[in-house]
Design a protein around this motif. Structure first.
Motif, PDB file in Angstrom:
ATOM      1  N   ALA A 130       0.833  -1.206   0.000  1.00  0.00           N
ATOM      2  CA  ALA A 130       0.000   0.000   0.000  1.00  0.00           C
ATOM      3  C   ALA A 130       0.871   1.262   0.000  1.00  0.00           C
ATOM      4  N   TRP A 131       1.969   1.239   0.741  1.00  0.00           N
ATOM      5  CA  TRP A 131       2.887   2.365   0.789  1.00  0.00           C
ATOM      6  C   TRP A 131       3.499   2.620  -0.583  1.00  0.00           C
ATOM      7  N   ALA A 132       3.884   1.543  -1.267  1.00  0.00           N
ATOM      8  CA  ALA A 132       4.449   1.689  -2.610  1.00  0.00           C
ATOM      9  C   ALA A 132       3.418   2.284  -3.563  1.00  0.00           C
ATOM     10  N   ALA A 133       2.175   1.832  -3.452  1.00  0.00           N
ATOM     11  CA  ALA A 133       1.120   2.357  -4.322  1.00  0.00           C
ATOM     12  C   ALA A 133       0.844   3.825  -4.022  1.00  0.00           C
ATOM     13  N   LEU A 134       0.835   4.188  -2.739  1.00  0.00           N
ATOM     14  CA  LEU A 134       0.566   5.568  -2.370  1.00  0.00           C
ATOM     15  C   LEU A 134       1.699   6.491  -2.815  1.00  0.00           C
ATOM     16  N   LEU A 135       2.944   6.059  -2.644  1.00  0.00           N
ATOM     17  CA  LEU A 135       4.079   6.878  -3.075  1.00  0.00           C
ATOM     18  C   LEU A 135       4.077   7.079  -4.583  1.00  0.00           C
ATOM     19  N   ALA A 136       3.712   6.013  -5.309  1.00  0.00           N
ATOM     20  CA  ALA A 136       3.652   6.120  -6.768  1.00  0.00           C
ATOM     21  C   ALA A 136       2.567   7.104  -7.191  1.00  0.00           C
ATOM     22  N   ALA A 137       1.425   7.052  -6.502  1.00  0.00           N
ATOM     23  CA  ALA A 137       0.334   7.971  -6.830  1.00  0.00           C
ATOM     24  C   ALA A 137       0.719   9.412  -6.504  1.00  0.00           C
TER      25      ALA A 137
END
Length: 545
Positions: free
Chosen positions: A433-440
């Motif tokens: 989830a952290w990776a997805a949020l940082l990418a967004a």
């Protein structure tokens, strides 16, 4: 023999072995005469035990003309020690006179142990609070420590003002007195940070940097009291909302969570992680262990920092145990620990090294300091920093100048429960989830409403059913009521399971929003994140697993 039977026998051996491990040895003999022996219960490592045994003997020979010995007992960490002492005092309850319920008395020797040496002020406060016993059908309390009984003038000479940051150096009633202080800071690998193009950390907020994703190691606060203390200090200083947000992001950067506080420095020194939280002496000690002879600490591949103004500094005390066999020898040990010679053991160079040969001289004319092991702990007495700072191994470090003044907010008990649920037991989903949020966040094309929904889901907390069944939002105003719910073991277990499922569902929601697999919510994105009420029904029904 089956594995299960073998496990039972191992546990039985441990249970039966603790009393033997705690049993005092026979007094040692020197020249045919018995040597006075102090029985000390401690979580301290063997290096500290060895140096304090030799130092106390030298001091006692000079001050009183006789040798002395220490019989060390180490059944485990501070929590295990206190459990053993509680059982010991409960068994010895019949020897106590409860005429004064606030100060039960007993003859010397009712307890087999003289001193508890080491741990935190919280742990030694538990000794003062004591243990409950039943005597003659009446419920009584036995404080396991007793006041040391020194004159205030002596305390003033040793300690001066009884403060360090938000903490104390000794208990005002003298049930415990600090002998050293412990900081809770950051251990880091300079080589790994250079590879990542990052500066050395100077603040706990640096551990939330996106570049450190998957590069941190933390100890599990459910198993490490020092880890809980460190995290509690961060939470108290940052405040409820910012503190929980920072802890979530730090945990999202974690590569792994260990079961004990000495392990993160080892992980960092091996290059498996870039940084982690550590007690100061574990961090500095690991740095010393990997530094070649002659190389200054500033050039070691492993560094340690107490972030100025952010670091919680706690006293590392000694307590005289109630009813011990040697009360006068116990007081002498406390005096030794707070003498210049005793304080020098914590931070001076080893006298057996070239650097230690020129250590300041003590009353006996010999260089003060440890003989072999450089302990890398910080003395508790201010005078040591004024008189001998140039003789310290860790020059320029003064805990009285860097200690945080933020008082504990009283939220410590939430850390093992919530961090266990949102991070440790959901480590994989949290990282995704952290990776997805940082990418967004990094993508300028990300829809603002979708990003708001991802943010809200990532940082969300569940509610908890109050005593009347109504949902309690996870807020500082509701914390007292929520912590009351947790006191019931069955309710706490249900909450822990429900919290873990809640966070997993939210993390899956973040990932789905990031990949476009979930519909972008309408305006008011944060309100689109559902926060289920925890009841006997499985939480998160209808949400992703």
């Amino acid at each position: 023999m089956t594995v299960s039977r073998l496990g039972i026998f191992v546990l039985l051996a441990v249970i039966l072995g603790v009393p033997f491990a705690m049993r005092p040895r026979a007094a040692p003999r020197v020249g045919g005469a018995d040597v006075p022996t102090l029985v000390v219960v401690t979580p301290h490592v063997p290096q500290i035990q060895n140096e304090f045994s030799k130092g106390f003997d030298r001091w006692h020979r000079r001050e009183f003309g006789t040798p002395v010995a220490i019989d060390w007992r180490q059944p485990g960490g501070t929590s295990e020690i206190i459990k053993v002492l509680e059982a010991h005092y409960q068994a010895a309850a019949s020897a106590f006179d409860f005429s004064d319920p606030k100060n039960p008395t007993c003859p010397a020797g009712a307890c087999a142990y003289d001193i508890m040496f080491g741990g935190g002020s919280f742990d030694h406060g538990r000794l003062k609070t004591g243990t409950r016993v039943s005597v003659g059908g009446a419920d009584q309390s036995i404080p396991m420590s007793e006041p040391a009984g020194f004159e205030q003038a002596q305390l003033d000479e040793w300690f001066g003002e009884n403060t360090i940051g938000a903490g104390r150096l000794y208990d005002p009633d003298q049930f415990w007195l600090g002998t050293a202080v412990s900081g809770f800071g950051i251990v880091y690998n300079r080589d790994v940070l250079r590879e990542l193009g990052l500066p050395e950390p100077a603040s706990f907020r640096d551990l939330a940097r996106p570049e450190l994703r998957g590069r941190l190691t933390f100890a599990d606060p459910r198993q490490s009291g020092s880890a809980a203390t460190s995290l509690d200090a961060i939470l108290s200083r940052e405040g409820w909302d910012a503190g929980w947000r920072l802890l979530r992001e730090m945990c999202a950067n974690a590569r792994t969570f260990t079961n004990s506080s000495p392990k993160p420095p080892i992980d960092v020194s091996q290059g498996d992680s870039a940084a982690g939280l550590a007690i100061d002496f574990y961090g500095r000690g690991q740095a010393q262990a990997v530094t070649p002879p002659g190389v200054p600490p500033s050039e070691s591949r492993v560094g340690y920092v107490d972030p100025p103004g952010e670091t919680y500094i706690d006293a590392d005390p000694v307590s005289i145990l109630r009813g011990g066999p040697n009360p006068e020898l116990s007081r002498r040990f406390v005096r030794f620990c707070l003498s210049d010679e005793g304080q020098a053991l914590w931070q001076f160079h080893a006298t057996g090294t070239p650097a230690g040969a020129s250590n300041p001289r003590g009353p006996g004319g010999e260089p003060m300091g440890p003989e072999v092991n450089e302990l890398r702990r910080m003395p508790v007495r201010r005078a040591m920093y004024q008189r001998y700072a140039n003789a310290f191994v860790d020059r320029g470090v003064n805990p009285f100048e860097i200690a945080s003044t933020a008082k504990p907010a009283g939220w410590r008990s939430a850390i093992p429960i919530m961090m266990g649920a949102f991070a440790i037991d959901n480590a994989g989903p949290l990282r995704e989830a952290w990776a997805a949020l940082l990418a967004a966040r990094a993508n300028p094309a990300t829809d603002a409403t979708r990003l708001a929904a991802m943010e809200a889901a990532f940082y969300a907390f569940p509610t908890t059913p109050g005593p009347d069944g109504a949902p309690l939002a996870f807020t500082p105003e509701n914390y007292k009521a929520i912590s009351t719910v947790w006191r019931d073991r069955a309710a706490r277990a249900r909450c822990e399971i429900a919290y873990t499922r809640f966070f997993r569902a939210r993390y899956q929601e973040v990932v789905a929003l990031g990949t476009g697999q979930a519909a972008s919510p309408r305006a008011g994105g944060p309100q689109a994140v559902h926060t289920p009420i925890l009841t006997g029904v499985e939480p998160g029904a209808g949400a992703g697993r």
